[in-house]
Scaffold this motif. Structure first.
Motif, PDB file in Angstrom:
ATOM      1  N   GLY A 127     -59.075 -15.337 -57.150  1.00 35.62           N
ATOM      2  CA  GLY A 127     -58.473 -16.617 -56.764  1.00 35.62           C
ATOM      3  C   GLY A 127     -58.615 -16.889 -55.278  1.00 35.62           C
ATOM      4  N   ALA A 128     -58.437 -15.832 -54.454  1.00 35.73           N
ATOM      5  CA  ALA A 128     -58.526 -16.025 -52.996  1.00 35.73           C
ATOM      6  C   ALA A 128     -59.988 -16.185 -52.567  1.00 35.73           C
ATOM      7  CB  ALA A 128     -57.867 -14.856 -52.274  1.00 35.73           C
ATOM      8  N   LEU A 129     -60.890 -15.385 -53.163  1.00 34.82           N
ATOM      9  CA  LEU A 129     -62.317 -15.523 -52.812  1.00 34.82           C
ATOM     10  C   LEU A 129     -62.820 -16.935 -53.130  1.00 34.82           C
ATOM     11  CD1 LEU A 129     -64.113 -12.250 -54.014  1.00 34.82           C
ATOM     12  CD2 LEU A 129     -64.380 -13.294 -51.761  1.00 34.82           C
ATOM     13  N   ARG A 130     -62.454 -17.425 -54.287  1.00 36.24           N
ATOM     14  CA  ARG A 130     -62.924 -18.747 -54.725  1.00 36.24           C
ATOM     15  C   ARG A 130     -62.069 -19.866 -54.126  1.00 36.24           C
ATOM     16  NH1 ARG A 130     -66.056 -18.661 -59.465  1.00 36.24           N
ATOM     17  NH2 ARG A 130     -66.068 -20.919 -59.178  1.00 36.24           N
ATOM     18  N   ASN A 131     -60.982 -19.462 -53.491  1.00 34.59           N
ATOM     19  CA  ASN A 131     -60.023 -20.400 -52.901  1.00 34.59           C
ATOM     20  C   ASN A 131     -59.578 -21.466 -53.908  1.00 34.59           C
ATOM     21  OD1 ASN A 131     -58.288 -21.326 -51.022  1.00 34.59           O
ATOM     22  ND2 ASN A 131     -59.816 -21.859 -49.469  1.00 34.59           N
ATOM     23  N   PRO A 151     -63.891 -26.533 -49.332  1.00 37.80           N
ATOM     24  CA  PRO A 151     -65.186 -25.900 -49.109  1.00 37.80           C
ATOM     25  C   PRO A 151     -65.533 -25.002 -50.303  1.00 37.80           C
ATOM     26  CG  PRO A 151     -63.631 -25.346 -47.343  1.00 37.80           C
ATOM     27  CD  PRO A 151     -62.871 -26.099 -48.384  1.00 37.80           C
ATOM     28  N   LEU A 152     -66.823 -24.727 -50.490  1.00 34.51           N
ATOM     29  CA  LEU A 152     -67.228 -23.841 -51.586  1.00 34.51           C
ATOM     30  C   LEU A 152     -66.596 -22.468 -51.399  1.00 34.51           C
ATOM     31  CD1 LEU A 152     -71.051 -24.706 -51.724  1.00 34.51           C
ATOM     32  CD2 LEU A 152     -69.316 -25.315 -53.439  1.00 34.51           C
ATOM     33  N   VAL A 266     -59.037 -14.941 -40.740  1.00 35.25           N
ATOM     34  CA  VAL A 266     -58.851 -14.572 -42.151  1.00 35.25           C
ATOM     35  C   VAL A 266     -59.089 -15.833 -42.970  1.00 35.25           C
ATOM     36  CG1 VAL A 266     -57.173 -13.811 -43.871  1.00 35.25           C
ATOM     37  CG2 VAL A 266     -57.228 -12.710 -41.635  1.00 35.25           C
ATOM     38  N   LEU A 267     -60.004 -15.734 -43.941  1.00 37.35           N
ATOM     39  CA  LEU A 267     -60.371 -16.935 -44.709  1.00 37.35           C
ATOM     40  C   LEU A 267     -59.281 -17.314 -45.705  1.00 37.35           C
ATOM     41  CD1 LEU A 267     -62.647 -18.978 -45.467  1.00 37.35           C
ATOM     42  CD2 LEU A 267     -63.341 -17.332 -47.217  1.00 37.35           C
ATOM     43  N   SER A 268     -58.872 -16.339 -46.481  1.00 42.25           N
ATOM     44  CA  SER A 268     -57.845 -16.633 -47.484  1.00 42.25           C
ATOM     45  C   SER A 268     -57.134 -15.341 -47.860  1.00 42.25           C
ATOM     46  CB  SER A 268     -58.448 -17.303 -48.719  1.00 42.25           C
ATOM     47  OG  SER A 268     -59.420 -16.460 -49.277  1.00 42.25           O
ATOM     48  N   ASN A 289     -54.738 -22.109 -48.174  1.00 39.17           N
ATOM     49  CA  ASN A 289     -55.658 -20.985 -48.391  1.00 39.17           C
ATOM     50  C   ASN A 289     -54.933 -19.697 -48.776  1.00 39.17           C
ATOM     51  OD1 ASN A 289     -57.736 -22.667 -47.632  1.00 39.17           O
ATOM     52  ND2 ASN A 289     -57.573 -22.092 -45.468  1.00 39.17           N
ATOM     53  N   VAL A 290     -53.657 -19.825 -49.014  1.00 40.13           N
ATOM     54  CA  VAL A 290     -52.865 -18.651 -49.392  1.00 40.13           C
ATOM     55  C   VAL A 290     -52.425 -18.807 -50.844  1.00 40.13           C
ATOM     56  CG1 VAL A 290     -50.766 -17.354 -48.885  1.00 40.13           C
ATOM     57  CG2 VAL A 290     -52.075 -18.343 -47.006  1.00 40.13           C
ATOM     58  N   LEU A 291     -52.845 -17.859 -51.658  1.00 41.16           N
ATOM     59  CA  LEU A 291     -52.478 -17.873 -53.081  1.00 41.16           C
ATOM     60  C   LEU A 291     -51.227 -17.000 -53.226  1.00 41.16           C
ATOM     61  CD1 LEU A 291     -53.324 -18.553 -55.999  1.00 41.16           C
ATOM     62  CD2 LEU A 291     -54.970 -16.692 -55.891  1.00 41.16           C
ATOM     63  N   LEU A 292     -50.152 -17.602 -53.682  1.00 38.95           N
ATOM     64  CA  LEU A 292     -48.859 -16.904 -53.701  1.00 38.95           C
ATOM     65  C   LEU A 292     -48.356 -16.661 -55.124  1.00 38.95           C
ATOM     66  CD1 LEU A 292     -47.094 -19.173 -51.043  1.00 38.95           C
ATOM     67  CD2 LEU A 292     -47.936 -16.858 -50.655  1.00 38.95           C
TER      68      LEU A 292
END
Ligand SMILES: NC(=O)C1=CN([C@@H]2O[C@H](COP(=O)(O)OP(=O)(O)OC[C@H]3O[C@@H](n4cnc5c(N)ncnc54)[C@H](O)[C@@H]3O)[C@@H](O)[C@H]2O)C=CC1
Ligand SMILES: O=CC(=O)O
Length: 335
Positions: A127-131, A151-152, A266-268, A289-292
């Motif tokens: 999830g974080a890599l793919r944002n 963004p991709l 930090v990207l995500s 960009n933060v998956l919680l």
């Protein structure tokens, strides 16, 4: 003959029959207290005298607070065992428990947690890599992918996963991420055998920070690991790194993390745990960009059932054999 008492701190959600079956060998009791001050008074009143073993959940912190020196001083002297239903036992001062006279021996629940916590880390890594979070938020606001679209994202294939803390969950996660084509490196206090590491390469702490595309935190929280990732460590990471934490919030300095996210270094991030649960740092909440996830690592029927039965097994063993099945490593030599 009077049966020994077993104190339930928290709730049994699933394995109620297994819990009730303990009444063959023990009198099962619960505290009346609903907060720490009341619990301390209840201990002092003598109402809990005769308790030999306790079963506690992570959530029972809301009633007792930390199992620390203050609590150890008022707990009945008859209480010799504490079975914690969880892998991480940072709510218990195990050193103070060992020094108490008599020692309060503590067990935890390793292994039963591995699959579901590693599954949570897999979800957060992808999830974080793919944002995915950015577009999931936009969709719920009726904006499809958002305007402009996010963004991709990035694929895991060919990326380096750095696991900090290659224990039960770390090793389980490594095996799962092999399927996603990631190469795993790890840092632990000591290197593991080739068989245990599953072929992951052992690297120094700095090499893990400097060369990982994704860093997963899977080590316990204790005085040596609190804020093990802070400003200096974040600066050593690659620009665009992705960080996932399913261990404990305080292994990661949230203020420093928020700054590193805001600067774009930090990207995500994917988080299941937080420094001051249930509070979440506002700098994390506001950042798409933060998956919680709210500490859901082991929140599944199957895993809760396994964990409760494992923990009840520790209580049964304490009463029947005077020994815990899975003492925490700090207490292994005490029984
Ligand atoms: N999010 C959730 O719901 C869950 C979170 N957890 C957390 O995950 C943590 C890890 O769980 P397990 O894998 O079962 O524990 P474990 O004890 O099997 O593995 C922890 C590993 O970390 C290593 N380690 C300890 N200190 C270290 C350091 N300073 N640097 C590098 N490595 C270090 C240990 O050597 C060990 O290999 C738990 O302590 C708990 O806090 C556990 C279960 C569920
Ligand atoms: O956070 C959960 C645990 O088992 O530790």
């Amino acid at each position: 003959m009077t049966k020994p008492k077993v104190l339930l701190l928290g709730e049994i959600a699933i394995a109620k029959d297994t819990w009730n079956s303990l009444s063959d060998i023990a009198e099962l009791i619960e505290p009346k207290a609903s907060n720490r001050a009341e619990f301390i008074e209840e201990c002092k009143s003598g109402e809990l005298d005769g308790v030999v073993a306790g079963y506690r959940t992570f959530g029972s912190f809301a009633v007792t607070g930390m199992f620390d020196q203050e609590l150890l001083e008022v707990l009945p002297k008859s209480m010799k065992f504490l079975a914690h239903n969880g892998a991480g036992y940072d709510q218990i001062d195990v050193h103070a428990c060992a020094e108490r006279d008599p020692p309060l021996l503590v067990s935890n629940v390793p292994t039963a947690v591995d699959d579901s916590t590693a599954d949570t880390a897999v979800f957060l890594i992808i999830g974080a890599l793919r944002n995915f979070n950015t577009s999931m938020l936009a969709l719920r606001e009726g904006k499809w992918r958002g305007n402009p679209p996010p963004p991709l994202g990035h694929d895991p294939q060919g990326k380096v996963l750095g696991i900090l803390g290659m224990g039960g969950i770390g090793r389980n996660l490594k095996a799962k991420m092999d399927v996603f084509g990631m190469t795993t490196i790890y840092h632990n206090r000591k290197p593991l055998s080739e068989e245990m590491s599953g072929g992951a390469k052992y690297v120094s702490f700095d090499e893990l920070l400097e060369t990982s595309d994704v860093i997963s935190l899977n080590l316990p929280l204790n005085k040596n690991t609190r804020h093990i990732i802070s400003t200096k460590e974040l600066q050593k990471m690659k620009k665009g790194v992705v960080i996932v934490n399913t261990a404990r919030g305080a292994v990661l300095d949230e203020d420093a993390l928020v700054k590193a996210l805001d600067s774009g270094h930090v990207l995500s991030v994917g988080l299941d745990v937080y420094e001051e649960e249930p509070k979440v740092h506002p700098g994390l909440v506001r950042n798409p960009n933060v998956l919680l996830v709210p500490h859901m690592g082991t929140w599944s029927v199957e895993t809760q059932d396994k964990m409760e039965k494992f923990c009840i097994g520790n209580v049964r063993s304490a009463i029947e054999k005077g020994k815990l099945n899975s003492p925490v490593p700090e207490h292994a030599s005490l029984q």
